[in-house]
Structures are given as C-alpha cells and as structure tokens.
Design an enzyme around this catalytic site. Sequence first.
Site, mmCIF file in Angstrom:
data_model
loop_
_atom_site.group_PDB
_atom_site.id
_atom_site.type_symbol
_atom_site.label_atom_id
_atom_site.label_comp_id
_atom_site.label_asym_id
_atom_site.label_seq_id
_atom_site.Cartn_x
_atom_site.Cartn_y
_atom_site.Cartn_z
ATOM 1 N N PRO A 141 0.948 -1.209 -0.107
ATOM 2 C CG PRO A 141 0.097 -0.920 2.139
ATOM 3 C CD PRO A 141 0.782 -1.866 1.340
ATOM 4 C CG MET A 142 3.560 2.034 -2.088
ATOM 5 S SD MET A 142 4.664 2.033 -3.433
ATOM 6 C CE MET A 142 3.515 0.941 -4.432
ATOM 7 C CB CYS A 162 2.720 5.366 7.694
ATOM 8 S SG CYS A 162 2.975 6.857 6.723
ATOM 9 C CE LYS A 207 4.291 -2.046 3.900
ATOM 10 N NZ LYS A 207 4.956 -1.086 4.490
ATOM 11 C CG ASN A 239 7.740 -3.797 2.292
ATOM 12 O OD1 ASN A 239 7.700 -2.712 2.660
ATOM 13 N ND2 ASN A 239 8.071 -3.685 0.927
ATOM 14 N NE ARG A 244 11.371 2.668 -1.514
ATOM 15 C CZ ARG A 244 12.416 2.707 -0.950
ATOM 16 N NH1 ARG A 244 12.955 4.284 -1.081
ATOM 17 N NH2 ARG A 244 13.105 1.887 -0.097
#
Length: 330
Positions: A18-19, A102, A141, A204, A229
């Site tokens: 998720p970005m 995040c 995450k 990740n 990315r």
Amino acid sequence: MVKIGNLELGEFPLLLAPMEDVSDPPFRAVCKQNGADLMYTEFISSEGLIRDAAKSVQKLDIFEYERPIGIQIFGNEIESMREAAAIAAAAGPDILDINYGCPVHKVACKGAGAGILLDIDKMVSMTAEIVKAVNIPVTVKTRLGWSHDTIRIVEVAERLQDVGIQAISIHARTRQQMYKGEADWSYLNKVKENPRLHIPVFGNGDIDSPQKAAEYRRKYNVDGMMIGRASIGYPWIFDEIKHFFKTGEQLPAPDLSERIAVTKKHLDFSVKWKGEKLGILEMRRHYTNYFRGMPNFKTYRTRMVTKESYEEVAAILEEVKEVFADHQFS
C-alpha cells in the site's frame, strides 16, 4: 500453500505494498495484470472514514478483478480505528490491514502508523479491538521498531498473532531510518524462527530485482514478499520475479510498445475513475518511471505533464512510440 484465513495465495505470494498516492485502482489494475497476487489500497484515515470525508471514502473503491484485495486503515485512537474497521469491512474487501508502519512525520508523530511502535501495549490492544470488530481476516504492516534501540519485532509479531491477526508484513527498517540505509532482513529470519509463530510473514524493503528476490527468499525464510517502490512505473516486476523463481532466467525487459500500452491502460483507468482533470493530473508522477532509461525522454515528459486533455497526452504517447521505435530497454 500460503493462506491468510481461507484465502489461498500460492506457494510464495508477491504482494503489492500500500503506497499513498500510488496504490489506487488504476495502478492496481496494471499490477494485477502483471502478476501481483495480493494488493492493498492506499492507507485510509480512520478519522476520515468516520467523518465520511470524500477522499477517504473514495479509497474504499475496489473491483472484482482485483481480488483478493485488502483495505488498509490507520489512526491513533482505538475507538476510531474500531469504527473505521467496520466501515472498511462493509466495503467488501477480502482482508483488512492495519498500518503500523508509515514513517512520515504527520502520521507517526501523532501516534499513528509507525508512531504506535513507541507503545506496543496500545498497538496490541488496538489490534485486538479491530479483530473483534470485523469478520474478515486482519493483517498488519509494520516496521522493525521506532529505532534500532527499540526493536522488539519478534515479540510484536507473536503478541499480534495472539490477539488474532492472520499475517504480518514487515518493512525491514526502523521508523528512524525512514527509507534510507539498507533494510535488515535478518530480523525477519528471527521472527520466522520463533516456534510459537504460525502466521505468514511477508518481507518488505529493497526488493528491486528478481535476483535479489531469489536471494532473500533463500536466506530469510519468509513466506512471501511485499513490493512497493520497485513496482512504480514497472509493474512487470511481479511476473519477472515469478519467472526467475521458476526458471532461473531473467525475462527480457518490456519493449517500448508494451510500456506505452500499459501506460495508456493506466491513464485510461485513471481518467475513467477520477475524471479527466484529476486523472490526468495524478498520472503525471508516473511517466518518468514508465520510461526510465530512455534517452532524451525529458522533453516528451515535460510536454505530457503540461497537457490537460486526454487526447493531447495520448497523442504524445503515440509520438514517443514512433520516435523511439528502435530503442532497446535493458
């Protein structure tokens, strides 16, 4: 077979991370087409969902072709997260994911995202309440810790499992590192070596080639990988990694025709989903990545990011196809 709840994801699934401002439905469409096994939405503010904020609600949009698909939420208040979880689950995802990773200041320094790594007890309590609030699998995450001195990821993974999460994705950096330095996957190996842990662990951080994916799969014993990315402007990475796992050979890089076809599909969906003005505006960040390595592309990119109509951008893509017809990507 790796499973999250009753979802079967294959022997070694590749997940799209998720970005924010990237993992929207148009981008997910091209990643799904090119081999992503499980995808997540952009992270969605719990407060935004509760207030019915238009931007947050729009991020709940999911489509049947995307399945299995997870919706990711973030926030710093347990009650708000519990309410937001119920709202997100009502949108019909296969999975609900909690963002505890995040690192950006405006999120982490308010105690959300990676900020909650400073309060593991609250992290566990919040997770328990979210698990109780929904009837779909809950995943998390997160990062290794807030700083190198506060890494407790083995304990964190076990405690989150014990309150009901069914998989964990770990970005192998601390919040303090942000996206700098090398990701340390050795901690993921330690998580996997915990005899009490039985949920899937997805790694990740820094996976940017099939060769590195194969090396890390061999060295760190994870159940799958989450790619972020490296997929921006290059959704082919999922199929390339799968092909390398199967054959030990690198697929040829996508040629110019393929890059333009995928860029145009991405653009078409962006305009359809967001409307022409916003769809064109938000595609601008992707052009450089789709055509990375092409000499003298800057002039065409400059033109594309200044045009405001779909027809003009599409015409420039066709021009690129003609001008650079002989260019070989490596």
